[in-house]
Design an enzyme around this catalytic site. Structure first.
Site, short mmCIF file in Angstrom:
data_model
loop_
_atom_site.label_atom_id
_atom_site.label_comp_id
_atom_site.label_asym_id
_atom_site.label_seq_id
_atom_site.Cartn_x
_atom_site.Cartn_y
_atom_site.Cartn_z
N ASP A 144 52.67 45.29 54.90
CA ASP A 144 52.67 46.43 53.99
C ASP A 144 53.88 47.32 54.27
OD1 ASP A 144 51.74 48.06 51.94
OD2 ASP A 144 50.48 49.26 53.26
N CYS A 198 34.66 36.18 41.01
CA CYS A 198 34.23 37.49 40.48
C CYS A 198 33.28 37.32 39.29
CB CYS A 198 35.44 38.33 40.06
SG CYS A 198 36.32 39.09 41.43
N CYS A 201 31.22 40.07 36.85
CA CYS A 201 30.99 41.33 37.55
C CYS A 201 32.05 42.37 37.20
CB CYS A 201 30.97 41.10 39.06
SG CYS A 201 30.67 42.60 40.03
N CYS A 204 33.49 47.04 40.40
CA CYS A 204 34.64 47.82 40.85
C CYS A 204 35.24 48.64 39.72
CB CYS A 204 35.69 46.91 41.47
SG CYS A 204 36.37 45.66 40.37
N CYS A 208 34.89 53.17 39.60
CA CYS A 208 36.10 53.94 39.90
C CYS A 208 36.01 55.35 39.30
CB CYS A 208 37.34 53.23 39.34
SG CYS A 208 38.87 54.13 39.66
N CYS A 224 44.79 56.34 40.56
CA CYS A 224 44.03 55.90 41.73
C CYS A 224 43.99 57.01 42.78
CB CYS A 224 44.69 54.65 42.31
SG CYS A 224 43.91 54.03 43.81
N CYS A 251 40.49 56.06 49.12
CA CYS A 251 39.22 55.89 48.41
C CYS A 251 38.76 54.45 48.59
CB CYS A 251 39.40 56.20 46.93
SG CYS A 251 37.91 55.97 45.92
N CYS A 254 35.82 51.19 45.03
CA CYS A 254 35.82 49.87 44.41
C CYS A 254 35.41 48.79 45.40
CB CYS A 254 37.19 49.56 43.79
SG CYS A 254 38.56 49.49 44.96
N CYS A 258 31.63 46.52 45.57
CA CYS A 258 31.80 45.08 45.39
C CYS A 258 30.70 44.31 46.11
CB CYS A 258 33.17 44.65 45.92
SG CYS A 258 33.44 42.86 45.84
#
Length: 363
Positions: A144, A198, A201, A204, A208, A224, A251, A254, A258
């Protein structure tokens, strides 16, 4: 090295990775051409907001061999970050904290040591072990920290699939993990991707608070809460402040919503254990931290990157939002805000004034 030698080395690398605390290590080639059009469209829509670094390197983000010439393979890793003391009902506990207006909610990943430091050091150790085995080789470590499409690479390597919230998901580990990469010129055998799970579904998307997930697999970062409380340097838009609630750094909504995160794994490293009571901190107490205290208490933490000014900005928003419930006009909250009403920073003063107005007090 022969193909057989490279195949044996790949297995050894994966074993070394597990010894270093990575839950899984996989390998992929460098072809992300299938992601280029989507990335350019995301940028064209302005969804990256003030994160200019997302665009500054152009398509190098989707072309690892251009970012690091000579790269032919990516060793992709994941490391769980839930604290070792995490209980099975951690998701319910996080939801309860969000419902407590005086609580200061900090994203789970940021309550311990800065993950950049942890992953980078262990990826470097992995590279050193490889070099001891092969002799000098070309590599570069990322976590990252550069224009790298981490999720796309991890997905292609088979570490999981990209969820509708745009994070990587794994059937046995949910999404509560960090990703890291080791770019290398070793032509190791590539692993195959996994399948997506997924289905229909929408948990998420629906949960939010700011509706930042504008469509499945598409995030408008400008909405976000993680972006607003961490990446955004200036004033938080007025219309979004009430939606932030008591989230003061990041945050997790989401992710807690899940279903796959019922399988999330706790870390085996004490690096990610909670520091300074950040899992139970209160807005008023954190608002009282001087800059010296902030720097001391966030040493070695990812939180330090936002600085004391934005820390106070975020806390002011949380204190203002507490006025929507039984804490409206709470004496301790008003005192905490008034103590910052003449802060040298215009950014802090503005958000404090807004918070006081929510309590019916003119700054």
């Amino acid at each position: 090295m022969t193909p057989a030698d490279l195949a044996a080395l790949a297995l050894t690398i994966k074993a070394w990775g597990r010894e270093l605390g990575f839950d899984e290590v996989r390998i992929t080639d460098v072809d992300l051409a299938h992601r280029e059009a989507g990335f350019l469209d995301w940028l064209a829509k302005g969804y990256h907001g003030e994160m200019d670094y997302m665009a500054s390197h152009g398509l190098k983000r989707a072309r690892p061999a251009e970012l690091v010439p000579g790269t032919v393979r990516i060793i992709s890793v994941r490391m769980p970050y839930l604290p070792s003391t995490t209980s099975p009902d951690w998701r319910e506990q996080e939801e309860a904290r969000l419902a407590e207006p005086g609580a200061a909610v900090i994203s789970l990943y940021a309550r311990g040591r800065d993950y950049h430091k942890v992953l980078r050091a262990r990826l470097q150790q992995l590279a050193t072990r490889i070099g001891n085995e092969t002799g000098p080789f070309g590599y570069r470590v990322f976590t990252d920290s550069a224009p790298v499409m981490e999720v796309a690479l991890a997905e292609k390597a088979g570490l999981g699939w990209r969820g509708k919230h745009t994070l990587l998901l794994h059937r046995e580990a949910g999404s509560m993990f960090f990703l890291g990469e080791l770019f290398t010129d070793l032509a190791l055998p590539s692993d195959i991707p996994t399948t997506a799970h997924c289905g229909q579904c929408r948990s998420c998307i629906d949960v939010c608070p700011t509706q930042a997930i504008v469509a499945p697999y598409e995030l408008d970062a400008r909405r976000c809460i993680s972006y607003l409380t961490i990446e955004l340097k200036g004033s938080i838009p007025l219309e979004l402040r009430p939606l932030i609630g008591n989230r003061v750094y990041g945050c997790d909504d989401c992710q807690t919503a899940c279903p796959w995160n019922k399988f999330a794994q706790a870390s085996g490293l004490d690096d990610f254990d909670v520091r300074h009571g950040l899992d139970s901190a209160m807005l008023v107490d954190l608002m009282g931290w001087s800059e010296e205290q902030f720097l001391r208490n966030t040493e070695g933490s990812a939180i330090r990157r936002i600085g004391h000014e934005r820390w106070l900005r975020n806390l002011a928003v949380g204190l203002g939002n507490a006025a929507a419930g039984i804490l409206c006009g709470d004496a301790a909250m008003l005192a905490a805000l008034k103590n910052r009403s003449s802060h040298p920073s215009e950014l802090v003063r503005e958000h404090v004034a807004w918070a006081l107005m929510q309590h019916g007090v003119l700054a």
